[in-house]
Design a protein around this motif. Structure first.
Motif, short mmCIF file in Angstrom:
data_model
loop_
_atom_site.label_atom_id
_atom_site.label_comp_id
_atom_site.label_asym_id
_atom_site.label_seq_id
_atom_site.Cartn_x
_atom_site.Cartn_y
_atom_site.Cartn_z
N ASN A 67 0.87 -1.17 0.00
CA ASN A 67 0.00 0.00 0.00
C ASN A 67 0.91 1.23 0.00
O ASN A 67 1.42 1.63 1.04
CB ASN A 67 -0.91 -0.01 1.23
CG ASN A 67 -1.77 1.24 1.34
OD1 ASN A 67 -1.62 2.19 0.58
ND2 ASN A 67 -2.66 1.23 2.31
N GLU A 68 1.08 1.82 -1.16
CA GLU A 68 2.03 2.93 -1.28
C GLU A 68 1.64 4.13 -0.44
O GLU A 68 2.47 4.97 -0.12
CB GLU A 68 2.18 3.36 -2.75
CG GLU A 68 0.90 3.93 -3.34
CD GLU A 68 1.03 4.28 -4.81
OE1 GLU A 68 1.10 5.48 -5.12
OE2 GLU A 68 1.06 3.34 -5.62
N HIS A 69 0.38 4.22 -0.02
CA HIS A 69 -0.07 5.36 0.77
C HIS A 69 0.15 5.16 2.27
O HIS A 69 0.07 6.11 3.04
CB HIS A 69 -1.54 5.67 0.48
CG HIS A 69 -1.77 6.00 -0.96
ND1 HIS A 69 -1.28 7.15 -1.55
CD2 HIS A 69 -2.39 5.31 -1.94
CE1 HIS A 69 -1.61 7.17 -2.82
NE2 HIS A 69 -2.27 6.06 -3.09
N PHE A 70 0.40 3.91 2.70
CA PHE A 70 0.59 3.65 4.11
C PHE A 70 1.75 4.47 4.68
O PHE A 70 1.61 5.12 5.72
CB PHE A 70 0.84 2.16 4.38
CG PHE A 70 1.23 1.89 5.80
CD1 PHE A 70 0.27 1.88 6.80
CD2 PHE A 70 2.55 1.69 6.15
CE1 PHE A 70 0.61 1.66 8.13
CE2 PHE A 70 2.91 1.47 7.48
CZ PHE A 70 1.93 1.45 8.46
N CYS A 71 2.88 4.45 4.03
CA CYS A 71 4.06 5.17 4.54
C CYS A 71 3.81 6.67 4.56
O CYS A 71 4.25 7.36 5.47
CB CYS A 71 5.30 4.85 3.71
SG CYS A 71 5.88 3.18 4.01
N LYS A 72 3.10 7.18 3.56
CA LYS A 72 2.78 8.61 3.54
C LYS A 72 1.98 8.98 4.77
O LYS A 72 2.27 9.97 5.45
CB LYS A 72 1.98 8.96 2.28
CG LYS A 72 2.76 8.85 1.00
CD LYS A 72 1.86 9.12 -0.19
CE LYS A 72 2.59 8.83 -1.48
NZ LYS A 72 1.70 8.93 -2.64
N SER A 73 0.98 8.17 5.08
CA SER A 73 0.12 8.44 6.24
C SER A 73 0.91 8.31 7.55
O SER A 73 0.84 9.18 8.42
CB SER A 73 -1.06 7.46 6.24
OG SER A 73 -1.82 7.59 7.41
N ALA A 74 1.66 7.23 7.68
CA ALA A 74 2.42 6.99 8.92
C ALA A 74 3.45 8.09 9.15
O ALA A 74 3.56 8.61 10.27
CB ALA A 74 3.10 5.62 8.86
N LEU A 75 4.19 8.45 8.11
CA LEU A 75 5.24 9.44 8.27
C LEU A 75 4.69 10.86 8.41
O LEU A 75 5.38 11.74 8.92
CB LEU A 75 6.24 9.36 7.11
CG LEU A 75 7.07 8.07 7.09
CD1 LEU A 75 7.91 8.00 5.82
CD2 LEU A 75 7.93 7.94 8.32
N ALA A 76 3.47 11.08 8.00
CA ALA A 76 2.84 12.39 8.21
C ALA A 76 2.41 12.55 9.67
O ALA A 76 2.37 13.66 10.19
CB ALA A 76 1.64 12.57 7.29
N ARG A 77 2.12 11.42 10.32
CA ARG A 77 1.64 11.46 11.71
C ARG A 77 2.76 11.53 12.73
O ARG A 77 2.57 12.06 13.83
CB ARG A 77 0.78 10.23 11.99
CG ARG A 77 -0.51 10.26 11.23
CD ARG A 77 -1.31 9.04 11.48
NE ARG A 77 -2.50 9.08 10.63
CZ ARG A 77 -3.38 8.14 10.58
NH1 ARG A 77 -3.24 7.05 11.32
NH2 ARG A 77 -4.42 8.25 9.80
#
Length: 184
Positions: A67-77
């Motif tokens: 899920n390419e968006h998982f890291c974006k979400s995690a690292l934004a938090r």
């Protein structure tokens, strides 16, 4: 007789300790179960004991995920800057080495102590020397150990992988994932 917590975390390494801190900040009662005699053993050898605790150039593009968006979400938090702020809150100094790697000047023991202090501040209960015999899911998760049983609403397996067997690393997390039908 079972001991109940909102969250049980199996494994008191870097990921488990950070998870416990964040769950505690959200008002959850947290219990950690660690099979070693003390938490953070792999942290102590990180960077040859100097503890490379993050990197200045952490970006989602550096990670591979289904899920390419998982890291974006995690690292934004929670960013590397959040962890750097935590280090500085505890008056630890650091320096940059090659390619943005950050190392603690006070070495890895200071980072472990910082994480333990944060856990204590959140009321996290850490039990060491606890070997998990079995886990099952009924209304809650039920964790059976030689020290008794534990019950929780949310269960986190933060045991890592079998990277350093001489330190006790195993494929326990993969076994539990398979037991519950989770894909790796």
């Amino acid at each position: 007789l079972s001991s109940y917590s909102n969250v049980c975390i199996v494994g008191a390494g870097a990921a488990g300790l950070m998870c416990a801190i964040e769950a505690g900040k959200r008002g959850r009662s947290v219990r950690m179960l660690e099979k070693a005699d003390r938490p953070g053993r792999k942290i102590l050898i990180s960077g040859g004991g100097r503890c490379n605790f993050t990197n200045l150039y952490v970006t989602p593009e550096e990670y591979i995920s289904a899920n390419e968006h998982f890291c974006k979400s995690a690292l934004a938090r929670y960013t590397q800057w959040d962890f750097i702020s935590l280090v500085e809150k505890h008056h630890l100094s650091w320096h940059e080495k090659t390619l943005g790697q950050l190392f603690c000047d006070q070495k890895s023991k200071a980072v472990v102590q910082m994480l333990l202090d944060e856990c204590a501040e959140q009321g996290v209960v850490i039990e060491t020397g606890v070997h998990v015999d079995s886990i099952r899911k009924a209304d809650n998760f039920e964790i059976n150990t030689e020290h008794g049983s534990y019950s929780c609403d949310s269960l986190v397996i933060a045991t890592g992988g079998p990277s350093i067997p001489r330190m006790g690393a195993t494929d326990f997390g993969l076994q539990i994932a398979k037991q519950f039908g989770l894909k790796n």
